[in-house]
Design a protein around this motif. Structure first.
Motif, PDB file in Angstrom:
ATOM      1  N   ARG A  81      16.268  41.779  14.539  1.00 49.37           N
ATOM      2  CA  ARG A  81      16.606  41.575  15.954  1.00 49.37           C
ATOM      3  C   ARG A  81      17.891  40.769  16.091  1.00 49.37           C
ATOM      4  O   ARG A  81      18.752  41.074  16.933  1.00 49.37           O
ATOM      5  CB  ARG A  81      15.453  40.871  16.678  1.00 49.37           C
ATOM      6  CG  ARG A  81      14.224  41.730  16.899  1.00 49.37           C
ATOM      7  CD  ARG A  81      13.247  41.085  17.870  1.00 49.37           C
ATOM      8  NE  ARG A  81      12.705  39.831  17.346  1.00 49.37           N
ATOM      9  CZ  ARG A  81      11.604  39.756  16.615  1.00 49.37           C
ATOM     10  NH1 ARG A  81      10.928  40.857  16.296  1.00 49.37           N
ATOM     11  NH2 ARG A  81      11.153  38.592  16.189  1.00 49.37           N
ATOM     12  N   ASN A  82      18.030  39.742  15.254  1.00 49.80           N
ATOM     13  CA  ASN A  82      19.223  38.896  15.329  1.00 49.80           C
ATOM     14  C   ASN A  82      20.484  39.657  14.916  1.00 49.80           C
ATOM     15  O   ASN A  82      21.557  39.476  15.513  1.00 49.80           O
ATOM     16  CB  ASN A  82      19.040  37.666  14.442  1.00 49.80           C
ATOM     17  CG  ASN A  82      17.965  36.735  14.960  1.00 49.80           C
ATOM     18  OD1 ASN A  82      17.554  36.832  16.112  1.00 49.80           O
ATOM     19  ND2 ASN A  82      17.499  35.839  14.121  1.00 49.80           N
ATOM     20  N   ILE A  83      20.370  40.477  13.902  1.00 49.70           N
ATOM     21  CA  ILE A  83      21.529  41.276  13.461  1.00 49.70           C
ATOM     22  C   ILE A  83      21.953  42.238  14.561  1.00 49.70           C
ATOM     23  O   ILE A  83      23.144  42.363  14.867  1.00 49.70           O
ATOM     24  CB  ILE A  83      21.188  42.044  12.171  1.00 49.70           C
ATOM     25  CG1 ILE A  83      21.008  41.069  11.006  1.00 49.70           C
ATOM     26  CG2 ILE A  83      22.282  43.060  11.842  1.00 49.70           C
ATOM     27  CD1 ILE A  83      20.352  41.687   9.795  1.00 49.70           C
ATOM     28  N   VAL A  84      20.993  42.908  15.169  1.00 43.37           N
ATOM     29  CA  VAL A  84      21.312  43.842  16.259  1.00 43.37           C
ATOM     30  C   VAL A  84      21.993  43.106  17.410  1.00 43.37           C
ATOM     31  O   VAL A  84      22.995  43.584  17.966  1.00 43.37           O
ATOM     32  CB  VAL A  84      20.035  44.556  16.743  1.00 43.37           C
ATOM     33  CG1 VAL A  84      20.307  45.327  18.040  1.00 43.37           C
ATOM     34  CG2 VAL A  84      19.524  45.512  15.671  1.00 43.37           C
ATOM     35  N   ALA A  85      21.473  41.941  17.768  1.00 43.42           N
ATOM     36  CA  ALA A  85      22.071  41.158  18.854  1.00 43.42           C
ATOM     37  C   ALA A  85      23.496  40.741  18.499  1.00 43.42           C
ATOM     38  O   ALA A  85      24.409  40.808  19.340  1.00 43.42           O
ATOM     39  CB  ALA A  85      21.211  39.938  19.159  1.00 43.42           C
ATOM     40  N   ALA A  86      23.705  40.314  17.250  1.00 42.94           N
ATOM     41  CA  ALA A  86      25.036  39.873  16.833  1.00 42.94           C
ATOM     42  C   ALA A  86      26.022  41.035  16.787  1.00 42.94           C
ATOM     43  O   ALA A  86      27.185  40.889  17.190  1.00 42.94           O
ATOM     44  CB  ALA A  86      24.947  39.198  15.464  1.00 42.94           C
ATOM     45  N   ALA A 111      10.836  46.551  10.104  1.00 44.63           N
ATOM     46  CA  ALA A 111      12.118  45.907  10.372  1.00 44.63           C
ATOM     47  C   ALA A 111      13.294  46.841  10.134  1.00 44.63           C
ATOM     48  O   ALA A 111      14.250  46.866  10.917  1.00 44.63           O
ATOM     49  CB  ALA A 111      12.252  44.656   9.520  1.00 44.63           C
ATOM     50  N   ALA A 112      13.260  47.597   9.038  1.00 41.31           N
ATOM     51  CA  ALA A 112      14.385  48.481   8.726  1.00 41.31           C
ATOM     52  C   ALA A 112      14.542  49.555   9.797  1.00 41.31           C
ATOM     53  O   ALA A 112      15.661  49.881  10.205  1.00 41.31           O
ATOM     54  CB  ALA A 112      14.198  49.114   7.353  1.00 41.31           C
ATOM     55  N   ALA A 113      13.424  50.106  10.249  1.00 43.63           N
ATOM     56  CA  ALA A 113      13.479  51.131  11.295  1.00 43.63           C
ATOM     57  C   ALA A 113      14.018  50.535  12.595  1.00 43.63           C
ATOM     58  O   ALA A 113      14.813  51.170  13.302  1.00 43.63           O
ATOM     59  CB  ALA A 113      12.093  51.727  11.519  1.00 43.63           C
ATOM     60  N   PHE A 114      13.617  49.300  12.909  1.00 49.54           N
ATOM     61  CA  PHE A 114      14.121  48.652  14.114  1.00 49.54           C
ATOM     62  C   PHE A 114      15.621  48.428  14.017  1.00 49.54           C
ATOM     63  O   PHE A 114      16.364  48.674  14.971  1.00 49.54           O
ATOM     64  CB  PHE A 114      13.418  47.313  14.333  1.00 49.54           C
ATOM     65  CG  PHE A 114      13.959  46.549  15.515  1.00 49.54           C
ATOM     66  CD1 PHE A 114      13.461  46.767  16.793  1.00 49.54           C
ATOM     67  CD2 PHE A 114      14.998  45.628  15.365  1.00 49.54           C
ATOM     68  CE1 PHE A 114      13.977  46.083  17.894  1.00 49.54           C
ATOM     69  CE2 PHE A 114      15.517  44.947  16.453  1.00 49.54           C
ATOM     70  CZ  PHE A 114      14.999  45.178  17.724  1.00 49.54           C
ATOM     71  N   LEU A 115      16.085  47.972  12.849  1.00 47.77           N
ATOM     72  CA  LEU A 115      17.506  47.705  12.683  1.00 47.77           C
ATOM     73  C   LEU A 115      18.315  48.994  12.766  1.00 47.77           C
ATOM     74  O   LEU A 115      19.364  49.035  13.427  1.00 47.77           O
ATOM     75  CB  LEU A 115      17.754  47.007  11.348  1.00 47.77           C
ATOM     76  CG  LEU A 115      19.194  46.635  10.994  1.00 47.77           C
ATOM     77  CD1 LEU A 115      19.907  45.957  12.157  1.00 47.77           C
ATOM     78  CD2 LEU A 115      19.225  45.755   9.758  1.00 47.77           C
ATOM     79  N   ALA A 116      17.839  50.056  12.134  1.00 50.25           N
ATOM     80  CA  ALA A 116      18.543  51.338  12.202  1.00 50.25           C
ATOM     81  C   ALA A 116      18.608  51.838  13.638  1.00 50.25           C
ATOM     82  O   ALA A 116      19.656  52.305  14.110  1.00 50.25           O
ATOM     83  CB  ALA A 116      17.856  52.361  11.307  1.00 50.25           C
TER      84      ALA A 116
END
Length: 280
Positions: A81-86, A111-116
């Motif tokens: 979530r933090n990576i996506v926000a950044a 987590a990986a699916a969310f980030l992708a």
């Protein structure tokens, strides 16, 4: 502009730093320790737990290479979530995300699916590297010591279970090319094709070490016991759970349609090539 690399002092990020530096690119190594020394790169301290620090690290970047660390799934989801926000705030020119073998299909969750999915929704140009299993897993002491001492390669897959193995060196090759190929987007599968079995692995190790090596199928629970002293009980249990789920599948092979071979013209190393390249 610079290329920002997560895990630059670790097994996955270090080869990416080396490949970019060898290509004459400016590299920023993201670490938790501002005093770390990374050859070929300047160091920026940023924690996965801080959107602000990640945003600062990503801002103005020509490219960002990111992967999620092996830790508890709840933490991995928070980091994603933090990576996506950044990424959404900093808008780097391109992001390359290595899923490290975790599923990226939204239906699978995690987590990986969310980030992708978050990268896709961000509108920032990106690509997702999708390896299956890493050859570096075979360097764990419980595997390598058994090869050297008993002539046996133990691993928690069936003997007839084909896998498209890939190495961290292959991931670095693909990441470097993806940074230069903005026309390639979405998921890029990385791994040997056709996939190979456990006995094929044992044969390659035997040829490299000059001795006969047999494959030995062990259980995910046996793997968990071996990994716990290295990774910790929680992460080891999580890894064992992935192998337990994998045991119900017919294979763990990449699809040639979205492979690095087809999309980028990159053929991953054979097992013997990899063993030679790492100087084992």
């Amino acid at each position: 502009m610079t290329y920002v690399i997560h895990g630059a002092t670790g097994a996955q990020g270090a080869p990416v730093v080396a490949a970019l530096a060898a290509a004459g690119k400016a590299v920023t190594a993201v670490t938790r320790n501002a005093d770390a020394v990374v050859e070929g790169a300047r160091v920026a301290a940023a924690r996965y737990s801080s959107v602000e620090e990640l945003t600062q690290a990503y801002r103005g970047a020509e490219g960002v290479f990111v992967h999620l660390p092996v830790t508890a799934e709840e933490e991995r989801q928070s980091y994603a979530r933090n990576i996506v926000a950044a990424v959404g705030a900093a808008r780097p020119a391109r992001v390359v995300f290595s899923a490290s073998g975790a599923p990226t299909d939204p239906a699978a969750g995690g987590a990986a699916a969310f980030l992708a999915g978050g990268l896709a929704d961000s509108g920032v140009p990106h690509a997702v590297i999708a390896p299956t299993l890493y050859l570096e897993n075979l360097l764990m002491p419980y595997v390598l010591d058994a090869v050297r001492e008993r002539g046996v390669l133990p691993y928690p897959i069936r003997a007839d279970f084909p896998v498209s193995w890939a190495s961290h060196l292959d991931i670095a090759d693909v990441a470097l090319t993806l940074f230069d190929r903005p026309d390639v987007t979405g998921v890029v599968s990385v791994g040997q094709y056709p996939a190979i079995t456990g006995p094929d692995l044992a044969e390659a190790f035997g040829a490299h070490f000059g001795r006969h090596v047999d494959f030995e199928a062990i259980t995910p629970e046996q793997m968990r016991v071996s990994l716990a002293p290295v990774l910790g009980e929680g992460p080891a249990a999580g890894v064992a759970g992935l192998y337990q789920a994998m045991s119900t599948l017919p294979d763990h092979s990449i699809s040639p349609e979205n492979s690095a071979q087809k999309l980028l013209g990159i053929t991953p190393r054979t097992t013997r090539q990899w063993l030679t390249d790492i100087g084992l």
